[in-house]
Design an enzyme around this catalytic site. Structure first.
Site, PDB file in Angstrom:
ATOM      1  N   MET A   1      58.360  41.236  26.217  1.00 48.64           N
ATOM      2  CA  MET A   1      59.026  42.228  27.062  1.00 48.64           C
ATOM      3  C   MET A   1      59.773  41.531  28.202  1.00 48.64           C
ATOM      4  SD  MET A   1      59.727  45.366  27.153  1.00 48.64           S
ATOM      5  CE  MET A   1      58.612  46.630  26.530  1.00 48.64           C
TER       6      MET A   1
ATOM      7  N   GLU B   1      34.090  37.989  34.036  1.00 50.75           N
ATOM      8  CA  GLU B   1      33.769  39.315  34.565  1.00 50.75           C
ATOM      9  C   GLU B   1      34.918  40.308  34.418  1.00 50.75           C
ATOM     10  OE1 GLU B   1      33.081  36.483  36.099  1.00 50.75           O
ATOM     11  OE2 GLU B   1      31.016  36.499  36.815  1.00 50.75           O
TER      12      GLU B   1
ATOM     13  N   LYS C   1      20.586  41.197  47.682  1.00 49.88           N
ATOM     14  CA  LYS C   1      19.492  40.635  46.899  1.00 49.88           C
ATOM     15  C   LYS C   1      18.135  41.097  47.432  1.00 49.88           C
ATOM     16  CE  LYS C   1      18.152  36.324  44.716  1.00 49.88           C
ATOM     17  NZ  LYS C   1      18.403  34.875  44.624  1.00 49.88           N
TER      18      LYS C   1
END
Lengths: 620, 200
Positions: free
Chosen positions: A519, A92, A204
């Site tokens: 980095m 997600e 829902k």
């Protein structure tokens, strides 16, 4: 509300699909019925799940990024009736970055969909990324039934509570008739003023219940009054006066230029007043890099002549930027001689880090429209002493430029960026990750157009590039899209390679592979006595990884191979991955160490012998 | 210094947590916070008193206004206004000590609202210093203060600044006709010591 005193029974609800038992049978409307209802402005009975899609369609959404699960299944079930493309992600977090990249590349609102609980919490990094860079996305999450809210039901998490600090606004919707007005308001909020992410959590039972749907009637009420600047406001005249009086002005061009679509107005301002333009990382592309007045990027890894010009300036015109700490260095010594005009849409940014002498609050395009008539009589005499001075220092500092260095067999990331820029003419959409390659890209890929650099600036989210590049490609299928990531960040969201394969997306991927979290290694080299703690990173063979997904690839070890590999990637229909094995311990120069002033930059140390990265005036 | 903000907010669940979250994030301590209904249906009025640096007022007001549920924000600290706080004070009192407490109550224009064998309850309205004054006098005169409940500060601008109410009541000619009406004040001045109003 039910008048029954019975306690809710969570067991009844968490079983997928069974929560519908009490709901009346859904009316069977075809998509055509919905279309007709929207066109004729009439009301139609729909389930909450259908209302979600009908509202998205009404808002002009054609693509969404998501991942199904129990609490959002009614919405997925209703998708087949609507002409909206769903891109199945692998995690997600990827859905939010894709929605983000989609929004950055197109200017339209990106939409991500997830289920409750873990699906929803996986959105948090993407929401924070969009929040810090003010990107308009709308995330829709399923939630457990309203009857069991707060009961620790299966896959329940208080996602509106969790995301409060990382969203511009969020909603918990428990009734089907609230879905359309809330979603429409979410779209309005995401785009208005300073844009940002909005999350809509829908229970829902609200998805399953039936309610009347009328798209037009669900329109959001007018936005609150914005403390907008007025045409007669004396601030505009004050700003114009400062601009006329300035001898050493610099324009600071930020992300707001791109969001407001104000490139033309910026060109007019700069050209009319002959003011050089420095750009923030997120502002790259907002002002064409090849323009004679374009200085380049400012800040921590900005060009030294840009930072020097800011330190010597007597006037800064900050346009749609917020004086972030990566841009200012230590505030105590920032631009000590300069008065500041701050043009900004968010009043809370005024005087936050840097005190403004004149603040112009509003949409950058609208403010410039008010300001420019005050400057109509300004003379645009030839090169001023100030421009001459900057151009001279630019000439000296440009010796760090490696673009025309001979190929001595080494492969430097900077070479890769430069060659990619040449090959694409600076016209590709480039999504970068976070770290050294991000800075090299910003330094060596010269962006000519707005919305061609997709990068996480504020939050600095590793793993952003690949999903954001997917979002950009979905938004702009006709544009050439390049994903540039380091070997570290790429592995954070590499699962989305599978999404690229499933969706047949023509995306080119360049991995800048130096075997380090580059980095981090650079900071350890400079500030931690070269104690490379946990920064060396082992990677899989990225070309084989791509092949496992059915994606062709190539490995490049020397500069001589770069052009051919780029050409192959660009010619190949469909995705292509190039694994650039670059110099391992190379650093990004110049650099402002944390806590130092803007002009106190670490420069590349001179080395003995014919170092191909050596700076000399002959390099220009 | 203490800043006082008056915010009109939507009367919805979760609005208070959005407002308090903002102060938490800025690491600003809320000194008092009063929420109640306003003159408009669906709109609550918050008076927030917070301890922050003199220059922080603008940023807090602007950040409050960024919250979608906030309709207007007014940093009323330096403006002419009426400030009130309500306090209930329970004091230990025997039949012997009652009479001098009654005298104190009279002087402070407070009221006795409850009387029991061992204690009495005083209701007092006023500015903070008045409430603190009574508590101090009670303690100094040997009366034991058993319990104190205070509402926190409520503030309303004086005089014509009430046009917000008039506007809400749709009284014609009072808002736009006035010279220097409050819409003029919306233009945000960058001056950090100036007036910070957003919305309305």
């Amino acid at each position: 509300m039910s008048s029954s005193n019975e306690l809710p029974n969570p067991m009844q609800d968490w079983q997928m699909g069974r929560g519908a038992q009490a709901a009346p049978p859904a009316p069977r409307h075809s998509h055509q019925d919905v279309e007709t209802a929207v066109q004729t402005d009439s009301t139609i009975e729909l389930t909450g799940a259908e209302i979600v899609w009908a509202t998205l369609e009404g808002e002009g959404v054609r693509e969404v990024f998501g991942y199904p699960g129990g609490a959002i299944l009614p919405v997925y079930d209703a998708l087949r009736k609507f002409p909206i493309r769903h891109i199945l992600v692998r995690h997600e977090q990827g859905a939010t970055h894709m929605a983000d990249g989609y929004a950055r590349a197109s200017g339209r609102v990106g939409v991500a969909l997830a289920t409750s609980g873990p699906g929803a919490t996986n959105l948090v990094t993407g929401l924070a990324t969009a929040m810090l860079d003010s990107i308009p996305i709308v995330c829709i999450t399923g939630q457990v039934s309203s009857k069991v809210l707060g009961s620790d039901a299966f896959q329940e998490v208080d996602i509106t509570g969790v995301t409060l600090p990382v969203t511009k606004h969020n909603y918990l919707v428990t009734r089907a008739d609230e879905i359309a007005p809330v979603l429409r308001e979410a779209f309005a909020i995401a785009q208005s003023g300073r844009p940002g992410p909005v999350l809509v959590d829908i229970t829902k039972d609200a998805q399953q219940a039936v309610a009347p749907f009328n798209f037009k009637a669900a329109a959001p009420r007018p936005r609150r009054p914005h403390p907008m600047l007025r045409a007669e406001g004396s601030a505009v005249a004050d700003a114009a006066e400062l601009l006329r009086a300035a001898k050493r002005p610099v324009i600071l061009s930020g992300h707001g230029v791109i969001k407001a679509g104000a490139t033309e107005a910026m060109l007019t301002l700069a050209e009319r007043m002959q003011i050089p333009v420095a750009t923030t990382l997120l502002g790259l592309g907002g002002f064409p890099a090849s323009h004679p007045l374009a200085l380049g990027m400012m800040g921590m890894h900005g060009e030294s002549w840009v930072n020097d010009a800011i330190q010597k300036a007597d006037l800064l015109i900050a346009c749609g930027m917020r004086f972030d700490d990566r841009v200012t260095g230590t505030l105590a010594s920032y631009a000590p001689h300069a008065k500041k005009i701050h043009i900004e849409i968010d009043p809370s940014e005024i005087n936050k880090n840097v005190r403004a002498d004149v603040a112009l609050i509003g949409d950058l395009g609208e403010v410039l429209e008010l300001l420019l008539p005050h400057l109509s009589g300004a003379s645009a005499a030839g090169e001023s002493a100030w421009l001459r001075e900057i151009n001279q220092s630019k000439g000296e500092s440009a010796v760090r430029d490696i673009r025309n260095l001979p190929d001595l067999g080494h492969l430097y990331a900077a070479h890769v960026m430069h060659d990619l820029w040449r090959a694409t003419g600076g016209n590709a959409i480039v999504a970068t990750d976070v770290g050294q390659h991000q800075m090299w890209e910003a330094q060596y890929y010269r962006h000519e157009q707005p919305r061609t650099l997709i990068t996480s600036g504020g939050l600095g989210t590793m793993g952003f590039a690949l999903p954001a590049g997917i979002g950009a490609k979905v938004a702009c299928p006709d544009r050439e899209v390049w994903v540039i990531a380091g070997d570290g960040g790429f592995q954070m969201t590499a699962c989305e390679l599978s999404t690229i394969a499933q969706e047949h997306l023509d995306i080119n991927i360049a991995i800048v592979n130096n075997g380090y979290l580059g980095m981090v290694r650079q900071w350890q080299e400079f500030f931690y006595d070269k104690n490379y703690a946990s920064s060396p990173i082992l990677s899989p063979d990225f070309v084989k990884l791509a092949e496992a997904h059915g994606i062709p690839g190539a490995t490049v070890r020397a500069r001589g191979e770069v052009d051919a590999a780029l050409a192959l990637a660009r010619e190949t229909r469909g995705p292509f991955l190039i694994n650039f094995l670059v110099e391992k311990e190379e650093s990004v120069y110049p650099m402002i160490p944390a806590g130092a002033a803007l002009h106190e930059m670490i420069r590349r140390p001179a080395s003995a012998g014919p170092d191909p990265m050596l700076e000399s005036p002959d390099d220009v | 210094m203490l800043h006082t903000f008056v915010a009109l907010v939507e009367d919805k669940p979760g609005v208070l947590s959005r407002v308090s979250l903002l102060f938490r994030r800025l690491n600003v301590n809320i000194y008092s916070l009063v929420v109640g209904r306003s003159e408009r249906a669906g709109t609550s009025r918050m008076t927030i008193v917070a301890e922050a640096s003199a220059t922080a007022g603008h940023r807090i007001a602007a950040s409050l206004y960024k919250l979608e549920n906030v309709t207007s924000v007014d940093d009323v600290g330096a403006q002419a206004n009426v400030t009130r706080e309500l306090a209930l004070i329970k004091v230990a009192a025997t039949p012997q000590t009652r009479s001098h407490i009654f005298e104190l109550v009279e002087v402070f224009r407070a009221r006795i609202v409850d009387l029991a064998t061992e204690s009495l309850m005083i209701e007092l309205t006023g500015v903070e210093s008045k409430i603190e004054g009574l508590i101090q006098v009670l303690e100094e005169s040997g009366d034991q203060v058993l319990e104190v409940a205070r509402t926190g500060r409520m503030v309303m601008r004086r005089g014509r600044h009430g046009s917000r109410v008039l506007e809400a009541m749709r009284v014609p000619g009072m808002v736009n006709g006035e010279p220097g009406d409050e819409h003029e004040a919306e233009v945000l001045e960058p001056d950090v010591t100036g007036e910070h109003r957003f919305g309305e």
